[in-house]
Design a protein around this motif. Structure first.
Motif, PDB file in Angstrom:
ATOM      1  N   UNK A  22       0.808  -1.221   0.000  1.00  0.00           N
ATOM      2  CA  UNK A  22       0.000   0.000   0.000  1.00  0.00           C
ATOM      3  C   UNK A  22       0.835   1.262   0.000  1.00  0.00           C
ATOM      4  N   UNK A  23       1.822   1.341   0.900  1.00  0.00           N
ATOM      5  CA  UNK A  23       2.662   2.545   0.969  1.00  0.00           C
ATOM      6  C   UNK A  23       3.522   2.695  -0.281  1.00  0.00           C
ATOM      7  N   UNK A  24       4.071   1.586  -0.770  1.00  0.00           N
ATOM      8  CA  UNK A  24       4.919   1.654  -1.957  1.00  0.00           C
ATOM      9  C   UNK A  24       4.121   2.082  -3.190  1.00  0.00           C
ATOM     10  N   UNK A  25       2.942   1.510  -3.353  1.00  0.00           N
ATOM     11  CA  UNK A  25       2.102   1.897  -4.493  1.00  0.00           C
ATOM     12  C   UNK A  25       1.694   3.364  -4.411  1.00  0.00           C
ATOM     13  N   UNK A  26       1.409   3.847  -3.219  1.00  0.00           N
ATOM     14  CA  UNK A  26       1.035   5.251  -3.049  1.00  0.00           C
ATOM     15  C   UNK A  26       2.171   6.171  -3.478  1.00  0.00           C
ATOM     16  N   UNK A  27       3.399   5.853  -3.064  1.00  0.00           N
ATOM     17  CA  UNK A  27       4.563   6.656  -3.441  1.00  0.00           C
ATOM     18  C   UNK A  27       4.816   6.596  -4.943  1.00  0.00           C
ATOM     19  N   UNK A  28       4.638   5.423  -5.527  1.00  0.00           N
ATOM     20  CA  UNK A  28       4.872   5.267  -6.964  1.00  0.00           C
ATOM     21  C   UNK A  28       3.838   6.058  -7.767  1.00  0.00           C
ATOM     22  N   UNK A  29       2.576   5.939  -7.382  1.00  0.00           N
ATOM     23  CA  UNK A  29       1.513   6.676  -8.090  1.00  0.00           C
ATOM     24  C   UNK A  29       1.741   8.179  -7.974  1.00  0.00           C
ATOM     25  N   UNK A  30       2.128   8.648  -6.797  1.00  0.00           N
ATOM     26  CA  UNK A  30       2.405  10.074  -6.605  1.00  0.00           C
ATOM     27  C   UNK A  30       3.556  10.530  -7.493  1.00  0.00           C
ATOM     28  N   UNK A  31       4.642   9.745  -7.504  1.00  0.00           N
ATOM     29  CA  UNK A  31       5.815  10.100  -8.312  1.00  0.00           C
ATOM     30  C   UNK A  31       5.470  10.170  -9.797  1.00  0.00           C
ATOM     31  N   UNK A  32       4.758   9.163 -10.286  1.00  0.00           N
ATOM     32  CA  UNK A  32       4.465   9.138 -11.714  1.00  0.00           C
ATOM     33  C   UNK A  32       3.386  10.127 -12.120  1.00  0.00           C
ATOM     34  N   UNK A  33       2.553  10.525 -11.191  1.00  0.00           N
ATOM     35  CA  UNK A  33       1.601  11.598 -11.491  1.00  0.00           C
ATOM     36  C   UNK A  33       2.351  12.893 -11.754  1.00  0.00           C
ATOM     37  N   UNK A  34       3.345  13.176 -10.910  1.00  0.00           N
ATOM     38  CA  UNK A  34       4.169  14.371 -11.102  1.00  0.00           C
ATOM     39  C   UNK A  34       5.036  14.262 -12.355  1.00  0.00           C
ATOM     40  N   UNK A  35       5.534  13.050 -12.622  1.00  0.00           N
ATOM     41  CA  UNK A  35       6.372  12.825 -13.805  1.00  0.00           C
ATOM     42  C   UNK A  35       5.572  13.045 -15.089  1.00  0.00           C
ATOM     43  N   UNK A  36       4.387  12.454 -15.161  1.00  0.00           N
ATOM     44  CA  UNK A  36       3.561  12.575 -16.371  1.00  0.00           C
ATOM     45  C   UNK A  36       3.176  14.034 -16.609  1.00  0.00           C
TER      46      UNK A  36
END
Length: 312
Positions: A210-224
């Motif tokens: 859960x925590x890892x997916x949250x960080x990944x989604x946040x990072x890639x939202x900013x990246x995109x």
């Protein structure tokens, strides 16, 4: 890890059945298992060799790809050789210590891989959103330290699982209906209360994934968002290509992991052999596909691999 013991009256070994209900098809099932495993080893060792030989690839992104390759090799090797021993030679027995050790390494490496995927997302975030600071923020030494932190976190969270198993009483039932020592599958053959095992296993899945997916989604939202602000078409395409490779790897890894975990815990009406096949696919398919995805999507890596293949 080999020091895990049961109560004095407990068994000295367990019996792995393979895939229940499909025993007659074990030989046929072993064919894709063998192919996936060979491709996994070939692809990941190729990446490790090429990155190690090429000085130009001694960069944070490729160091992370090597970390992922190592986790892929360990993950599949923890499962496939024993499964093939069951399919080919009917080698079903496994010592209690060996069983608990397998449980530890499987889940520890899985948690470590999740940590590597988070670091990869952070690496791409800095490279695209703060490119001028990339060389100072993400050095090889810092990536290695982050990898070490991910390893320590994985050991800290996963070590209690085999310890909880070792505290359970095991009576007459020694048969584990699986190809490997899954934490809950082993706990279910105990004659004691496994409520704590179930709660802890679910808690770890929620906290780590859960925590890892949250960080990944946040990072890639900013990246995109940053990618679509890039005016240069060439730079836009280059950034998109490297992110596409990482996103594909993450989608494959987490999709298999989540689907297997959800069906195992909540899919009471799904046949047991479906659960087991899905779990085994998680340990074999992503490790096989990851080096292919990086080899196809990342031009610099593809060219270096091609150069070494042409020399053979």
């Amino acid at each position: 890890m080999a020091a895990f013991n049961l109560t004095p009256s407990g068994p000295s070994e367990f019996i792995l059945t393979g895939i229940p209900g499909l025993e007659a098809a074990h030989i046929w099932i072993s064919i894709p298992f063998s192919v996936f495993y060979i491709m996994d080893l070939l692809g990941n060792f190729t990446i490790l060799f090429v990155v190690g030989k090429e000085q130009t690839l001694h960069k944070p992104m490729y160091l992370l790809i090597c970390m992922l390759a190592l986790t892929d090799i360990v993950m599949s090797t923890s499962v496939v050789p024993k499964a093939l021993g069951i399919f080919w030679f009917n080698f079903r027995s496994i010592t209690v210590g060996g069983c608990f050790t397998q449980t530890f390494f499987l889940y520890m490496v899985s948690a470590m891989q999740s940590a590597v995927l988070v670091i990869m997302a952070f690496d791409r975030y800095i490279a695209i959103c703060n490119p001028l600071r990339y060389a100072t923020v993400l050095t090889n030494a810092r990536i290695a330290k982050l990898g070490l932190v991910g390893s320590i976190r994985a050991v800290f969270f996963i070590l209690p699982e085999p310890l909880l198993l070792s505290s359970l009483p095991f009576c007459t039932n020694q048969i584990i209906p699986n190809t490997y020592c899954d934490h809950i599958a082993v706990a279910k053959i105990s004659c004691g209360d496994i409520t704590v095992n179930k709660i802890y296993g679910l808690l770890i899945a929620l906290v780590v994934i859960g925590s890892d997916l949250t960080l990944i989604v946040l990072s890639y939202s900013l990246i995109i968002r940053a990618i679509f602000r890039i005016s240069s078409k060439e730079a836009h395409q280059k950034a998109l290509n490297t992110c596409t490779a990482h996103i594909c790897v993450m989608l494959i890894s987490y999709s298999f992991c989540l689907f297997s975990s959800v069906t195992h815990r909540f899919g009471e009406h799904i046949a047991p052999h479906i659960h087991i096949i899905l779990a085994n696919l998680y340990f074999t398919v992503p490790p096989m596909l990851n080096p292919i995805i990086y080899g196809v999507k990342i031009k610099e890596l593809r060219e270096k691999v091609g150069k070494h293949i042409c020399r053979i």
